[in-house]
Design an enzyme around this catalytic site. Structure first.
Site, PDB file in Angstrom:
ATOM      1  N   SER A 125       0.888  -1.229  -0.199  1.00 32.25           N
ATOM      2  CA  SER A 125       0.003   0.035  -0.264  1.00 32.25           C
ATOM      3  C   SER A 125       1.011   1.060   0.230  1.00 32.25           C
ATOM      4  CB  SER A 125      -1.019  -0.218   1.255  1.00 32.25           C
ATOM      5  OG  SER A 125      -1.656   1.820   1.188  1.00 32.25           O
ATOM      6  N   THR A 126       0.233   2.677  -0.684  1.00 32.28           N
ATOM      7  CA  THR A 126       0.913   3.251  -0.124  1.00 32.28           C
ATOM      8  C   THR A 126       1.873   3.480   0.916  1.00 32.28           C
ATOM      9  OG1 THR A 126      -0.094   5.013  -2.427  1.00 32.28           O
ATOM     10  CG2 THR A 126       0.695   6.123  -1.072  1.00 32.28           C
ATOM     11  N   ASN A 127       0.853   3.154   2.284  1.00 35.43           N
ATOM     12  CA  ASN A 127       0.559   3.199   3.141  1.00 35.43           C
ATOM     13  C   ASN A 127       2.162   3.076   4.067  1.00 35.43           C
ATOM     14  OD1 ASN A 127      -1.864   5.062   2.603  1.00 35.43           O
ATOM     15  ND2 ASN A 127      -2.858   3.848   4.212  1.00 35.43           N
ATOM     16  N   THR A 172      30.940  39.724  26.227  1.00 35.80           N
ATOM     17  CA  THR A 172      29.781  39.649  26.313  1.00 35.80           C
ATOM     18  C   THR A 172      28.730  40.855  25.956  1.00 35.80           C
ATOM     19  OG1 THR A 172      29.710  40.440  28.688  1.00 35.80           O
ATOM     20  CG2 THR A 172      30.469  37.806  28.419  1.00 35.80           C
ATOM     21  N   SER A 298      29.623  45.073  -4.195  1.00 38.51           N
ATOM     22  CA  SER A 298      28.465  46.160  -4.934  1.00 38.51           C
ATOM     23  C   SER A 298      28.125  46.417  -6.414  1.00 38.51           C
ATOM     24  CB  SER A 298      28.650  47.337  -3.958  1.00 38.51           C
ATOM     25  OG  SER A 298      27.999  48.353  -4.494  1.00 38.51           O
ATOM     26  N   SER A 299      27.158  46.899  -6.627  1.00 40.61           N
ATOM     27  CA  SER A 299      26.378  47.201  -8.151  1.00 40.61           C
ATOM     28  C   SER A 299      27.079  48.923  -8.305  1.00 40.61           C
ATOM     29  CB  SER A 299      24.987  46.864  -8.430  1.00 40.61           C
ATOM     30  OG  SER A 299      24.303  48.305  -7.627  1.00 40.61           O
ATOM     31  N   LYS A 304      33.535  47.390  -2.045  1.00 42.00           N
ATOM     32  CA  LYS A 304      33.678  46.707  -1.373  1.00 42.00           C
ATOM     33  C   LYS A 304      32.834  45.138  -1.331  1.00 42.00           C
ATOM     34  CE  LYS A 304      28.626  47.573   1.196  1.00 42.00           C
ATOM     35  NZ  LYS A 304      28.533  45.658   2.320  1.00 42.00           N
TER      36      LYS A 304
END
Length: 444
Positions: A125-127, A172, A298-299, A304
């Site tokens: 069965s699929t199951n 911290t 960056s464009s 960068k």
């Protein structure tokens, strides 16, 4: 177009003559025109492996004649090697469409008048076959992931050793705290990945118990008793996995909590990746480490460079955490004897494993090239007032406070040099040495 006629419960329909599947798959393609990803290839391959085990059991017990059985077995091996499936992952029916796709493709490849249901799906069965296949695919996925986490752990262990001699200031709440070494920071990362490796390796055990042979609801109805006991043995034999048949197949068919447990392990790995990549970005931002430049950032801003690998890994971590919610929801929304939402659960679980593997591989290759800026670490270290904490066993809290307040009034920036003037070079060098900072407490 040349066609062939097939029939099912709903009637007849024409199928393209060269289609490798049949009417059940054709209806599923019409019923679920869902974008966003198809059935995972690893699941189709695992389902074909399960079908092969079932055919071997039926052949040994005489429920399939030799010619048909061997044709089915050979076809299953072909599907395992080339598991392409056109179906959408998000389908109704608890995986029936995917099960029928494999049944139909195997039957077509097998020839010999092999029937997709009466022969390929015999005593199944699929199951029971679908959840079993999900577990098989997931075990293989976990093994691959564990290897990649192991590689990642090794990279950070090497960085721990490489940076062990570099004193730095711990933080911290993002504020200077007490001194330690840069190697210790990377050692903490390595230990987190070591736990991920162990958890990933061990949680395979949660998936080894399958419901194969339970058919529709776990009672084994329509399957002969000898087959029920043999099918899982055959699957264990051909897969090389420690598969075993569940003692309570009704339970194994109805409940999907094992997948939630495994997903929790994956979520823990995702959490570590998110945290550690965030830390690496902070260390890079402060200048203590230099991440390898992999692309222009960056464009519009010349020069960068961004920490794009870390950002990609972090997005994978977020996706895996979202998948954990999906898996939990799917497992909890099953009803009575089956889980109808297994297709979404399977897609999310297997995607998480694959994505985490990709993330670990990317991060390992990237981290291998991380460099420490020792001069920057030293400058930040010598400027930090918190290095005085290391001297408390020698001079006490009140004297340390006096030194801090007096230094602030001088307008100077090199606190270590000031401490040397006040306390002597021998005490300062000994106290701030990497060996002393990492000695796990002081000796009287």
């Amino acid at each position: 177009m040349s066609t062939r006629t097939e029939h099912d419960l709903l009637g007849k329909r024409e199928i393209p003559a060269d289609a490798p599947w049949g009417i059940h798959t054709a209806r599923a393609l019409e019923n679920f025109p869902v974008s966003g990803g198809g059935v995972p290839a690893s699941l189709i391959a695992a389902l074909a492996l399960v079908k092969k085990a079932c055919a071997l059991a039926n052949k040994e017990l005489g429920y399939l004649d030799r010619a048909k059985a061997e044709a089915i077995i050979y076809a299953c091996e072909q599907v395992s090697d080339d598991p392409g499936c056109p179906l959408a992952a998000l389908q109704g029916g608890a995986g029936t469409s995917t099960n029928m796709f494999v049944n139909e493709v195997v039957a077509r490849k097998a020839g010999h008048d092999v029937h997709p249901i009466e022969d390929v799906n015999l005593h199944q069965s699929t199951n029971d076959v679908y959840p079993t296949a999900v577990k098989v695919a997931a075990i293989f996925g976990l093994r691959e992931l564990a290897e990649k986490v192991e590689t990642l752990q090794g990279v950070f262990q090497r960085l721990e050793n490489r940076f062990a001699h570099i004193p730095t200031i711990g933080k911290t709440e993002l504020v200077d705290a007490v001194p330690l070494t840069l190697g210790a920071e990377f050692g903490a990362f390595a230990e987190a990945f070591a736990r991920d490796r162990w958890r990933t390796f061990k949680c395979e055990e949660r998936l080894r118990v399958v419901n194969l042979g339970g058919t529709a609801v776990g009672t084994g109805l329509t399957a002969p008793r000898p087959y029920i006991f043999l099918a899982a043995d055959k699957l264990r034999e051909i897969s090389g996995l420690g598969i075993s048949r569940g003692e309570n197949l009704v339970d194994q068919t109805a409940n999907a909590d094992a997948f939630v447990e495994v997903s929790g392990i994956l979520k823990a790995c995702a959490a570590n990746l998110l945290k550690i990549c965030g830390d690496l970005r902070l260390l890079h931002m402060t200048g203590k480490i230099r991440l390898p430049a992999v692309q222009a950032g960056s464009s519009i801003m010349p020069g960068k460079v961004n920490p794009v690998i870390l950002e990609s890994v972090m997005q994978i971590g977020i996706r895996v955490q979202a998948n954990d919610f999906i898996i939990t929801e799917c497992a909890s929304r099953g009803s009575l004897q089956i889980n109808e939402f297994m297709p979404l659960l399977a897609a999310a679980l297997l995607e998480s494993m694959e994505l985490l593997g990709d993330a670990c591989a990317m991060l390992a290759g990237h981290a291998e090239q991380i460099e420490a800026d020792e001069a920057k670490c030293a400058a930040l270290f010598f400027q930090s007032l918190e290095i005085v904490t290391a001297f408390l066993p020698s001079i006490g809290y009140e004297r340390a406070t006096e030194l801090v307040e007096a230094f602030k009034s001088t307008g100077r920036t090199d606190f270590k040099h000031y401490l040397t003037e006040e306390l002597g070079e021998e005490l300062v060098e000994k106290t701030l040495s990497p060996q002393n900072l990492m000695a796990l407490g002081h000796r009287d």
